[in-house]
Design a protein around this motif. Structure first.
Motif, short mmCIF file in Angstrom:
data_model
loop_
_atom_site.label_atom_id
_atom_site.label_comp_id
_atom_site.label_asym_id
_atom_site.label_seq_id
_atom_site.Cartn_x
_atom_site.Cartn_y
_atom_site.Cartn_z
N LEU A 126 -5.11 -14.73 3.05
CA LEU A 126 -5.82 -13.67 2.33
C LEU A 126 -5.40 -13.61 0.87
N THR A 136 -1.85 -13.12 6.20
CA THR A 136 -1.82 -12.58 4.84
C THR A 136 -1.73 -13.69 3.80
N GLY A 163 -7.88 -6.15 5.02
CA GLY A 163 -8.54 -7.37 4.57
C GLY A 163 -8.66 -7.39 3.05
N LEU A 164 -9.81 -7.80 2.57
CA LEU A 164 -10.04 -7.84 1.13
C LEU A 164 -10.85 -6.64 0.64
N THR A 212 -3.84 -7.91 6.70
CA THR A 212 -4.79 -8.03 7.81
C THR A 212 -5.31 -6.67 8.28
#
Length: 431
Positions: free
Chosen positions: A183, A180, A144-145, A141
């Motif tokens: 994600l 997470t 992110g990506l 988090t």
């Protein structure tokens, strides 16, 4: 038959005399002694201003130098590569401070920033003869990506010179970093190839076990393998490796599973270590040791004598477990060195694991070649039919042992039949 690439006057491992290696369609067609007839070049493979007698772009004279199948890095972190100059000093030198110091930098990542650093890391590997790479990429988090997107862009940009596998890696934990898990799913849907894990970055033993369960569940759902950081700690009470191996056995999990680091195994008493190694072997796990980083981070605050900081390489090998070695870090918050050199990684592993006999020296080489190929599940070797992914070393390097001892990078790097790196330097320059 005609060929698009010939390597002449080559010293080939385990073969007497010099040889000519002929390549066509990205694969090795033949390896013949130089006393045999020389294969004919394919005129269609030459540049428009060349004829058969001047097609130097498709002929390499190894001049007696070693030609060997290419290096493989089974464990590196390209998203973090080269960020050390942007970080506060790691005054304690510990893993915990390294993780903490990266948080702010990771929050500021951009796709372009990650892509450019990852490209730099891939190109450094390629110059040093490594064109197949497995990289862990932080998914959490904080960033992110963005780290994944940057490395995906780097992989695409470098697709002609290297093959890159991506592990979605929950560096910050899963349970203690709420969000997470989702994600990780998005990462797998966006192009990540494997599920990673770091159960030690959870608060309790129960959470660590659940972390492992989540990773295996995700891998099962998406039909991918698992490559997890496991017990990267000096704590003799760490039990993630034991749980992972037992869970793989109990589930009948049939996807490839790799355990990276496994440093705590060296901190166990011998009877418990033997039981865990037996479980690892029964589960069919592969193991990656990362001496460049762990020799510095682990055992740092021990009194003397200090532990070596790496896993029980010899006992794992003796139990039939496939062990490979990775670079791990490149000038990041964990490791202020790193040259993307698998020769250096092999040499450090040989020192840390005390590999000195001829058979052990061959093992050190295999840790960054054949064994690493087993971990990645890729075709590897210097033989007819194998991918034409190999290195041509300077003439003074006539054997694998000399390559490791001298630390000389290849003169030519060939990936799937194409020359992707070439240097005329008298001495190796690592970047």
């Amino acid at each position: 038959m005609s060929y698009c690439l010939l390597v002449q006057n080559a010293s080939v491992p385990d073969q007497q005399g010099l040889a000519t290696i002929a390549v066509s369609d990205g694969r090795i067609d033949s390896i013949a002694l130089d006393s045999d007839p020389v294969p004919e070049l394919d005129p269609n493979s030459m540049s428009s201003d060349a004829d058969e007698s001047t097609a130097t772009a498709t002929v390499i004279d190894a001049d007696g130098g070693l030609v060997a199948a290419g290096f493989i890095d089974p464990h590196v972190h390209l998203d973090k590569a080269y960020i050390a100059p942007d970080l506060p000093p790691n005054e304690s030198g510990t893993l915990a401070e390294a993780i903490s110091s990266i948080h702010n930098r990771k929050a500021d990542y951009t796709l372009e920033d990650v892509r450019d650093r990852a490209i730099r890391g891939i190109e450094a590997h390629v110059r040093n003869g490594c064109t197949r790479i497995r990289t862990h990429v932080d998914v959490d988090t904080i960033g992110g990506l963005t780290p994944l997107e940057g490395v995906l862009a780097a992989r695409e940009a470098c697709s002609g010179i290297a093959d890159v596998e991506i592990v979605a890696f929950p560096q910050e934990g899963i349970l203690q970093d709420d969000g997470t898990a989702d994600l990780l799913e998005r990462a797998l849907e966006s192009g990540a190839d494997l599920v990673g894990g770091m159960p030690d970055n959870e608060r309790t033993d129960a959470d660590r076990r659940e972390h492992v369960d989540i990773c295996l569940d995700l891998a099962d759902r998406y039909g991918v393998g698992v490559d997890m950081h496991v017990d990267e700690t000096d704590d003799p009470a760490a039990r993630s490796l034991e749980y992972l191996a037992a869970e793989v056995i109990d589930r009948g999990f049939d996807r490839p599973v790799t355990a990276g680091h496994t440093c705590a195994l060296a901190a166990y008493d011998d009877p418990h270590a033997a039981r865990v190694i037996d479980l690892v072997a029964e589960a069919g796990l592969t193991v990656i040791t990362n001496p460049p980083t762990n020799l510095l981070l682990q055992g740092r605050h021990d009194g003397h004598p200090k532990r070596r900081g790496i896993t029980r390489v010899d006992e794992l090998v003796d139990s039939g477990v496939t062990v490979a070695a990775g670079q791990d870090c490149l000038l990041d918050g964990f490791y202020p060195y790193g040259r993307a050199s698998m020769l250096e990684t092999a040499l450090l592993t040989a020192h840390a694991a005390q590999l000195t006999t001829p058979a052990e020296r061959r093992l050190a080489w295999n840790f960054v070649t054949a064994n690493a190929a087993t971990v990645l599940g890729c075709d590897h070797g210097l033989e007819p039919g194998a991918p034409a992914t190999f290195n041509v070393f300077p003439s003074e390097v006539e054997s694998r042992h000399e390559a490791i001892r001298r630390g000389r990078s290849p003169r030519w790097v060939v990936h799937e039949g194409s020359v992707v790196a070439e240097t005329e330097l008298e001495s190796t320059v690592h970047r």
